[in-house]
Every structure is written in structure tokens, then in C-alpha cells.
Design a protein around this motif. Structure first.
Motif, short mmCIF file in Angstrom:
data_model
loop_
_atom_site.label_atom_id
_atom_site.label_comp_id
_atom_site.label_asym_id
_atom_site.label_seq_id
_atom_site.Cartn_x
_atom_site.Cartn_y
_atom_site.Cartn_z
N ILE A 115 120.65 144.26 14.37
CA ILE A 115 121.53 145.27 14.84
C ILE A 115 120.52 146.39 15.93
N VAL A 116 119.27 146.59 15.29
CA VAL A 116 118.34 147.56 16.12
C VAL A 116 117.94 146.77 17.05
N PHE A 117 117.53 145.54 16.93
CA PHE A 117 116.96 144.73 18.19
C PHE A 117 118.02 144.42 19.37
N ASN B 231 118.96 140.36 23.99
CA ASN B 231 119.84 139.60 23.94
C ASN B 231 119.86 138.63 22.58
N LEU B 232 120.80 137.68 22.10
CA LEU B 232 120.95 137.31 20.93
C LEU B 232 119.82 136.23 20.70
N GLU B 233 119.38 135.76 21.98
CA GLU B 233 118.63 134.49 21.89
C GLU B 233 117.27 135.30 21.56
N GLY B 234 116.89 136.49 22.14
CA GLY B 234 115.54 137.07 21.83
C GLY B 234 115.49 137.55 20.45
N VAL B 235 116.77 137.99 20.10
CA VAL B 235 116.61 138.55 18.53
C VAL B 235 116.28 137.30 17.76
N ASP B 236 117.16 135.93 17.90
CA ASP B 236 116.62 135.13 17.33
C ASP B 236 115.42 134.68 17.21
#
Length: 96
Positions: free
Chosen positions: A55-57, A64-69
Motif C-alpha cells: 500500500i505504501v509503495f 504501479n503494481l508491476e513495480g511493486v511486485d
């Protein structure tokens, strides 16, 4: 089934000011584990810390979700390597 506490996803979402859909998307993307029981979603207690990082990221840092992953994967690798270093240091202490 493992023995751990389940947190209602809706309670988590209210407390962190996010939409339930966000948790569902993260579950579908495989970033976190969610459990569906009787048309309600639950988050295993051991996933809460990881979810809060995501959530913080995503929300606070606009990643974005790809970066978070990718970030989560790298953090998990670092943690694993740190544990290996500790184990190796402990083995080395036996010989000193």
C-alpha cells in the motif's frame, strides 16, 4: 489448512482507507494471499505486513503494481540473503 489468524479484508481496508477492490486485485495478481469464505474476503495475519508495504509503495509513492511486485521480490530476496549470511556466520563461529 495452516493455523493462522484471518483478518476481515473489509476491516483492513477501512482502517487503511483503501477500497476492497484493491485487496482483491492484489490477490488476483498474486502479490498477497487472500481467502474467500462465505462471500467475504480475509487476509491471513502473516500477510498484513507485506500488504501494508504494498500500500505504501502503490498509494503513497505512486508505484504501479508491476513495480511493486519487483520491489517486493527484491526485498524478499534480500531478507533471504540476510538469513543465509547469519547462518553462515553462525557456522563460522564454530571454527573460531
Amino acid at each position: 489448512m495452516e493455523d493462522y489468524e484471518l483478518i476481515p479484508a473489509i476491516d483492513f481496508c477501512i482502517g487503511h482507507h483503501i477500497e476492497l477492490e484493491m485487496v482483491q486485485i492484489l490477490g488476483k495478481e498474486g502479490l498477497i494471499e487472500i481467502i474467500e469464505l462465505e462471500e467475504a474476503y480475509f487476509i491471513p495475519e502473516h500477510q498484513i505486513k507485506k500488504l501494508e508495504k504494498i500500500i505504501v509503495f502503490h498509494k503513497d509513492l505512486n508505484i504501479n503494481l508491476e513495480g511493486v511486485d519487483t520491489i517486493i521480490d527484491l526485498l524478499e530476496r534480500m531478507e533471504s540473503m540476510q538469513q543465509q549470511i547469519i547462518q553462515l556466520e553462525n557456522k563460522l563461529q564454530r571454527f573460531l
